[in-house]
Enzyme design. Sequence first.
Site, PDB file in Angstrom:
ATOM      1  N   ARG A 169       0.940  -1.635  -0.575  1.00  0.00           N
ATOM      2  CA  ARG A 169       0.281  -0.078   0.313  1.00  0.00           C
ATOM      3  C   ARG A 169       0.935   1.317  -0.102  1.00  0.00           C
ATOM      4  O   ARG A 169       0.113   2.363   0.303  1.00  0.00           O
ATOM      5  CB  ARG A 169      -1.061  -0.155   1.225  1.00  0.00           C
ATOM      6  CG  ARG A 169      -2.395  -0.681   1.334  1.00  0.00           C
ATOM      7  CD  ARG A 169      -3.001  -0.691  -0.030  1.00  0.00           C
ATOM      8  NE  ARG A 169      -4.500  -1.893   0.100  1.00  0.00           N
ATOM      9  CZ  ARG A 169      -4.348  -2.899  -0.721  1.00  0.00           C
ATOM     10  NH1 ARG A 169      -3.445  -3.138  -1.067  1.00  0.00           N
ATOM     11  NH2 ARG A 169      -5.430  -3.360  -0.519  1.00  0.00           N
ATOM     12  N   SER A 244     -11.561  -0.880   1.897  1.00  0.00           N
ATOM     13  CA  SER A 244     -10.483  -0.811   3.417  1.00  0.00           C
ATOM     14  C   SER A 244     -10.135   0.467   3.642  1.00  0.00           C
ATOM     15  O   SER A 244      -9.572   1.158   2.870  1.00  0.00           O
ATOM     16  CB  SER A 244      -9.143  -1.763   3.677  1.00  0.00           C
ATOM     17  OG  SER A 244     -10.033  -2.973   2.782  1.00  0.00           O
ATOM     18  N   GLU A 350      -6.140   4.374   5.299  1.00  0.00           N
ATOM     19  CA  GLU A 350      -5.799   4.048   3.892  1.00  0.00           C
ATOM     20  C   GLU A 350      -6.101   5.407   2.709  1.00  0.00           C
ATOM     21  O   GLU A 350      -5.251   5.513   2.349  1.00  0.00           O
ATOM     22  CB  GLU A 350      -6.314   2.805   3.237  1.00  0.00           C
ATOM     23  CG  GLU A 350      -5.741   2.574   2.288  1.00  0.00           C
ATOM     24  CD  GLU A 350      -6.956   1.166   1.396  1.00  0.00           C
ATOM     25  OE1 GLU A 350      -6.022  -0.223   1.503  1.00  0.00           O
ATOM     26  OE2 GLU A 350      -7.447   1.346   0.825  1.00  0.00           O
TER      27      GLU A 350
HETATM   28  N1  EPU Z   1     -12.028 -10.401   8.571  1.00  0.00           N
HETATM   29  C1  EPU Z   1     -12.847 -10.518   9.228  1.00  0.00           C
HETATM   30  N2  EPU Z   1     -13.808  -9.777   8.822  1.00  0.00           N
HETATM   31  C2  EPU Z   1     -14.481  -9.217   8.288  1.00  0.00           C
HETATM   32  C3  EPU Z   1     -13.327  -9.471   7.180  1.00  0.00           C
HETATM   33  C4  EPU Z   1     -12.638  -9.904   6.691  1.00  0.00           C
HETATM   34  O1  EPU Z   1     -12.329 -10.514  10.563  1.00  0.00           O
HETATM   35  O2  EPU Z   1     -15.823  -8.793   8.092  1.00  0.00           O
HETATM   36  C5  EPU Z   1     -11.102 -11.276   8.552  1.00  0.00           C
HETATM   37  C6  EPU Z   1     -11.017 -12.932   8.719  1.00  0.00           C
HETATM   38  O3  EPU Z   1      -9.965 -13.473   9.395  1.00  0.00           O
HETATM   39  C7  EPU Z   1     -10.105 -12.774   7.149  1.00  0.00           C
HETATM   40  C8  EPU Z   1      -9.673 -11.839   6.708  1.00  0.00           C
HETATM   41  O4  EPU Z   1      -9.985 -10.721   7.619  1.00  0.00           O
HETATM   42  O5  EPU Z   1      -9.321 -14.085   6.640  1.00  0.00           O
HETATM   43  C9  EPU Z   1      -8.609 -11.082   5.582  1.00  0.00           C
HETATM   44  O6  EPU Z   1     -10.130 -10.749   4.817  1.00  0.00           O
HETATM   45  P1  EPU Z   1     -10.371  -9.714   3.251  1.00  0.00           P
HETATM   46  O7  EPU Z   1      -9.765 -11.226   2.447  1.00  0.00           O
HETATM   47  O8  EPU Z   1     -11.473  -9.900   2.796  1.00  0.00           O
HETATM   48  O9  EPU Z   1      -9.052  -9.693   2.760  1.00  0.00           O
HETATM   49  P2  EPU Z   1      -8.713  -7.946   3.630  1.00  0.00           P
HETATM   50  O10 EPU Z   1      -7.172  -7.957   4.461  1.00  0.00           O
HETATM   51  O11 EPU Z   1      -9.913  -7.343   5.043  1.00  0.00           O
HETATM   52  C10 EPU Z   1      -7.178  -6.879   1.836  1.00  0.00           C
HETATM   53  C11 EPU Z   1      -7.230  -5.811   1.435  1.00  0.00           C
HETATM   54  C12 EPU Z   1      -8.589  -5.705   0.297  1.00  0.00           C
HETATM   55  C13 EPU Z   1      -8.257  -6.420  -0.518  1.00  0.00           C
HETATM   56  C14 EPU Z   1      -8.616  -8.003  -0.106  1.00  0.00           C
HETATM   57  C15 EPU Z   1      -8.255  -8.559  -0.509  1.00  0.00           C
HETATM   58  C16 EPU Z   1      -5.566  -4.056   2.427  1.00  0.00           C
HETATM   59  C17 EPU Z   1      -6.483  -2.817   3.698  1.00  0.00           C
HETATM   60  N3  EPU Z   1      -7.278  -4.768   1.912  1.00  0.00           N
HETATM   61  O12 EPU Z   1      -8.899  -6.298   2.867  1.00  0.00           O
HETATM   62  O13 EPU Z   1      -8.414  -4.334  -0.043  1.00  0.00           O
HETATM   63  O14 EPU Z   1      -9.601  -6.183  -1.756  1.00  0.00           O
HETATM   64  O15 EPU Z   1      -7.357  -8.540   0.665  1.00  0.00           O
HETATM   65  O16 EPU Z   1      -7.169  -9.273  -0.828  1.00  0.00           O
HETATM   66  O17 EPU Z   1      -4.363  -4.659   2.427  1.00  0.00           O
HETATM   67  C18 EPU Z   1      -8.568  -1.770  -0.017  1.00  0.00           C
HETATM   68  O18 EPU Z   1      -7.431  -1.567  -0.471  1.00  0.00           O
HETATM   69  O19 EPU Z   1      -9.432  -1.240  -0.535  1.00  0.00           O
HETATM   70  C19 EPU Z   1      -9.852  -2.842  -0.800  1.00  0.00           C
HETATM   71  C20 EPU Z   1     -10.485  -3.702  -0.088  1.00  0.00           C
END
Ligand code: EPU
Length: 356
Positions: A169, A244, A350
């Site tokens: 990021r 995010s 972010e």
């Molecule tokens: N989780 C929760 N609650 C939720 C959603 C997720 O507890 O409501 C936990 C779960 O343990 C899950 C983990 O968070 O396994 C990861 O969730 P997710 O795969 O949805 O990914 P994220 O880390 O929340 C990041 C990026 C997203 C990107 C996804 C997929 C960041 C800040 N965000 O989200 O990017 O689409 O991975 O790769 O790194 C963005 O930057 O705007 C964005 C949407």
Amino acid sequence: MIRNFSIEKNVPLGPLTTLGVGGEADHFLSATSEEAILFGFDFARENNLDVFVLGGGSNVLISDEGFRGLVIKVDLLGRAFDRLDENTFNLICAAGESWDDVVEEAIRRDLQGIECLSGIPGSVGGTPVQNVGAYGQEVSETIHSVRCLDRSTGKIVDLSNGQCGFSYRKSIFNTTAKEKFVVLSVNFRLNIAGKPKIVYADLQKHFDERIPTLRETRDAVLAIRAAKSMVIDLNDPNSRSAGSFFKNPIVTLEFLNQLDVELRKSGRLKFEEVVPSFRIDDSHAKIAAAWLIERAGFHKGFRKGNAGISANHSLALINCGNAGAAEIVALKEEIQESVNREFGISLEPEPIFVGF
Ligand code: EPU
């Protein structure tokens, strides 16, 4: 000779962002040419105005007071796909192009490298700034160079991938050289008929070890994102967000272990549970900010006035109606304080904050 371009006055900025929040820009220029961008900076200099450069509006929070200077919206269009050699295509894409339209065209042409970045809102120019990444892929893997206007010299420069200083990021555009450059176009290198990158658990689970086509990968990413309201959809109120709202915090493995011990000791982590995290190198891991937020007491669908947390992903703050930026900020602060109190971790937002 530089032409005259029309500068509009008192333009509401909220509708130009995916959160749909915030006040007006005193001055506004939709720049459809590089010449118009140069004109905008000249106009701002002559009138002693600050400049904010707006792209697709998918990662910004505009203050309720709006922006007292000139907003230059980068509306540069044009993309050229050219075969470079047997294995590679060169893609030059103007900053104002819709990112997801570009991904769609790449898939249509059977070009690999950005398939996991399907469904991400916003424009191409924003992608190198925060090194957009999702489902195990980042734009830094395919960016060859970035053509920019250097605001301090008025010169156009080409920055190589290495010069952009990419990491999670991050790039020089949002750290060391913040506000120094305006991205004009991005040069990507894509692989002809390459195999999709299936490294993210959600995707592996979806395909159950089978290697899908690029099209199937795109469709799966779109479906997974849509289920989390991470695809902008006017019919989905949970998608009225800036994606995010916080970065996943990077901590040392030592901190993570200690956290695990403390949470177990205090009964906040059950025997069969783990703190969801992802190792990024020998000594660091990213913790899932969404999990921290939930465990700090903010459930999916939580509301505070007109600001809320998406019912489908706890990392997305949403505008539930006519939210003011102050309401979004109040919720953001409440979350940060609670996560800090509960886990000793500072969540870093972010989106870019404008006019605060
Ligand atoms: N989780 C929760 N609650 C939720 C959603 C997720 O507890 O409501 C936990 C779960 O343990 C899950 C983990 O968070 O396994 C990861 O969730 P997710 O795969 O949805 O990914 P994220 O880390 O929340 C990041 C990026 C997203 C990107 C996804 C997929 C960041 C800040 N965000 O989200 O990017 O689409 O991975 O790769 O790194 C963005 O930057 O705007 C964005 C949407």
